[in-house]
Design a protein around this motif. Structure first.
Motif, PDB file in Angstrom:
ATOM      1  N   ASP A   4       0.852  -1.185   0.000  1.00 19.38           N
ATOM      2  CA  ASP A   4       0.000   0.000   0.000  1.00 19.38           C
ATOM      3  C   ASP A   4       0.896   1.246   0.000  1.00 19.38           C
ATOM      4  OD1 ASP A   4      -1.497   2.265   0.893  1.00 19.38           O
ATOM      5  OD2 ASP A   4      -2.885   0.993   1.985  1.00 19.38           O
ATOM      6  N   PRO A   5       0.736   2.148  -0.970  1.00 24.47           N
ATOM      7  CA  PRO A   5       1.594   3.339  -1.044  1.00 24.47           C
ATOM      8  C   PRO A   5       1.570   4.190   0.227  1.00 24.47           C
ATOM      9  CG  PRO A   5       0.358   3.075  -3.083  1.00 24.47           C
ATOM     10  CD  PRO A   5      -0.180   2.058  -2.114  1.00 24.47           C
ATOM     11  N   GLU A   6       0.443   4.222   0.940  1.00 23.53           N
ATOM     12  CA  GLU A   6       0.394   4.978   2.200  1.00 23.53           C
ATOM     13  C   GLU A   6       1.307   4.342   3.242  1.00 23.53           C
ATOM     14  OE1 GLU A   6      -3.543   5.781   3.655  1.00 23.53           O
ATOM     15  OE2 GLU A   6      -4.214   6.463   1.683  1.00 23.53           O
ATOM     16  N   GLU A   7       1.374   3.014   3.252  1.00 19.98           N
ATOM     17  CA  GLU A   7       2.270   2.318   4.185  1.00 19.98           C
ATOM     18  C   GLU A   7       3.733   2.603   3.818  1.00 19.98           C
ATOM     19  OE1 GLU A   7       1.440   1.155   6.924  1.00 19.98           O
ATOM     20  OE2 GLU A   7      -0.342  -0.110   6.810  1.00 19.98           O
ATOM     21  N   VAL A   8       4.025   2.568   2.531  1.00 17.55           N
ATOM     22  CA  VAL A   8       5.393   2.857   2.079  1.00 17.55           C
ATOM     23  C   VAL A   8       5.786   4.263   2.532  1.00 17.55           C
ATOM     24  CG1 VAL A   8       6.876   3.176   0.063  1.00 17.55           C
ATOM     25  CG2 VAL A   8       5.275   1.257   0.133  1.00 17.55           C
ATOM     26  N   ALA A   9       4.924   5.224   2.299  1.00 18.38           N
ATOM     27  CA  ALA A   9       5.216   6.609   2.685  1.00 18.38           C
ATOM     28  C   ALA A   9       5.365   6.745   4.200  1.00 18.38           C
ATOM     29  CB  ALA A   9       4.120   7.535   2.171  1.00 18.38           C
ATOM     30  N   ARG A  10       4.551   6.020   4.963  1.00 14.12           N
ATOM     31  CA  ARG A  10       4.622   6.086   6.427  1.00 14.12           C
ATOM     32  C   ARG A  10       5.951   5.492   6.928  1.00 14.12           C
ATOM     33  NH1 ARG A  10       0.163   3.405   7.832  1.00 14.12           N
ATOM     34  NH2 ARG A  10      -1.060   5.250   7.995  1.00 14.12           N
ATOM     35  N   MET A  11       6.391   4.407   6.282  1.00 16.56           N
ATOM     36  CA  MET A  11       7.599   3.720   6.755  1.00 16.56           C
ATOM     37  C   MET A  11       8.893   4.380   6.271  1.00 16.56           C
ATOM     38  SD  MET A  11       6.436  -0.242   6.329  1.00 16.56           S
ATOM     39  CE  MET A  11       7.757  -0.936   7.332  1.00 16.56           C
ATOM     40  N   TRP A  12       8.833   5.135   5.198  1.00 17.02           N
ATOM     41  CA  TRP A  12      10.028   5.685   4.556  1.00 17.02           C
ATOM     42  C   TRP A  12      10.914   6.498   5.503  1.00 17.02           C
ATOM     43  CZ3 TRP A  12      13.380   4.804   1.116  1.00 17.02           C
ATOM     44  CH2 TRP A  12      14.199   5.808   0.601  1.00 17.02           C
ATOM     45  N   PRO A  13      10.393   7.481   6.259  1.00 20.82           N
ATOM     46  CA  PRO A  13      11.282   8.271   7.124  1.00 20.82           C
ATOM     47  C   PRO A  13      12.039   7.417   8.149  1.00 20.82           C
ATOM     48  CG  PRO A  13       9.142   9.330   6.921  1.00 20.82           C
ATOM     49  CD  PRO A  13       9.021   7.961   6.308  1.00 20.82           C
ATOM     50  N   GLU A  14      11.340   6.476   8.772  1.00 20.47           N
ATOM     51  CA  GLU A  14      12.002   5.631   9.773  1.00 20.47           C
ATOM     52  C   GLU A  14      13.025   4.699   9.129  1.00 20.47           C
ATOM     53  OE1 GLU A  14       9.146   3.635  12.247  1.00 20.47           O
ATOM     54  OE2 GLU A  14       8.191   5.529  12.820  1.00 20.47           O
ATOM     55  N   ALA A  15      12.721   4.214   7.931  1.00 21.87           N
ATOM     56  CA  ALA A  15      13.650   3.305   7.253  1.00 21.87           C
ATOM     57  C   ALA A  15      14.954   4.014   6.904  1.00 21.87           C
ATOM     58  CB  ALA A  15      13.005   2.739   5.986  1.00 21.87           C
TER      59      ALA A  15
END
Length: 191
Positions: free
Chosen positions: A134-145
């Protein structure tokens, strides 16, 4: 329900659909996680659910065998974690974690819940399913990753046999965000 419990439910529903779509002959398929097959990915998720219960002196309840019924085994573990999230007192209980002091719901959100996203990709990739996150999940996880500490990439740093993240896989800077996220999480999106 609160936002964390809702997010957990959405992620668990998606992971459950992936388990349900695995065909009987696919459970031994190699996953993108070097040492795991498809069944091992589900076992890891179930084990992480059990880890969320330990601070409360609880363990996973009775469940079908992972060998005989991976979907039933996951559903049982899910119910155990949802019982914590559904209890306002337990959900708000603070505990020491490798990331510092967190409430139970924060710990579940950061570990068991988030794990289902990336390991859902692993399971989908191993069994030929749609591996789009889900693109929203990708965007949510990106900063922490982008801020994963190197210690999290050292095998055994949090105990014998525990590997949190594999070595970063270099992905072109102009690659889709999902591919760049997977690279940071130690996966080769093009393999």
């Amino acid at each position: 329900m609160n936002a964390i419990a809702d997010r957990y439910r959405v992620r668990a529903d998606a992971f459950e659909r992936k388990i349900a779509a695995v065909e009987a002959g696919q459970w031994e398929n190699q996953s993108p996680c070097e040492e795991w097959n498809a069944r091992d990915v589900v076992e890891h998720i179930i084990d992480m659910h059990g880890a969320m219960l330990r601070p409360f002196g609880r363990a996973l309840g009775p469940a079908p065998s992972l060998l005989d019924d991976p979907l039933g085994a996951f559903r049982a573990a899910r119910a155990d974690v949802e019982a914590i999230l559904g209890d306002p007192v337990l959900a708000a209980t603070e505990q020491e974690t490798p990331s510092g002091k967190l409430t139970a719901e924060q710990h579940i959100d950061q570990v068991a819940s988030a794990d289902m996203i990336i390991h859902g990709w692993d399971l989908a990739r191993a069994t030929g399913q749609d591996d789009t996150i889900d693109p929203e999940e990708v965007a949510r996880m990106w900063p922490e990753a982008q801020a994963i500490p190197e210690q999290m990439r050292i095998p055994g740093a949090f105990g014998p046999g525990i590997v949190v993240f594999g070595p970063e896989v270099k992905v072109p800077e102009d690659a889709p965000l999902q591919d760049r996220l997977l690279g940071l999480m130690g996966r080769n999106p093009n393999a």
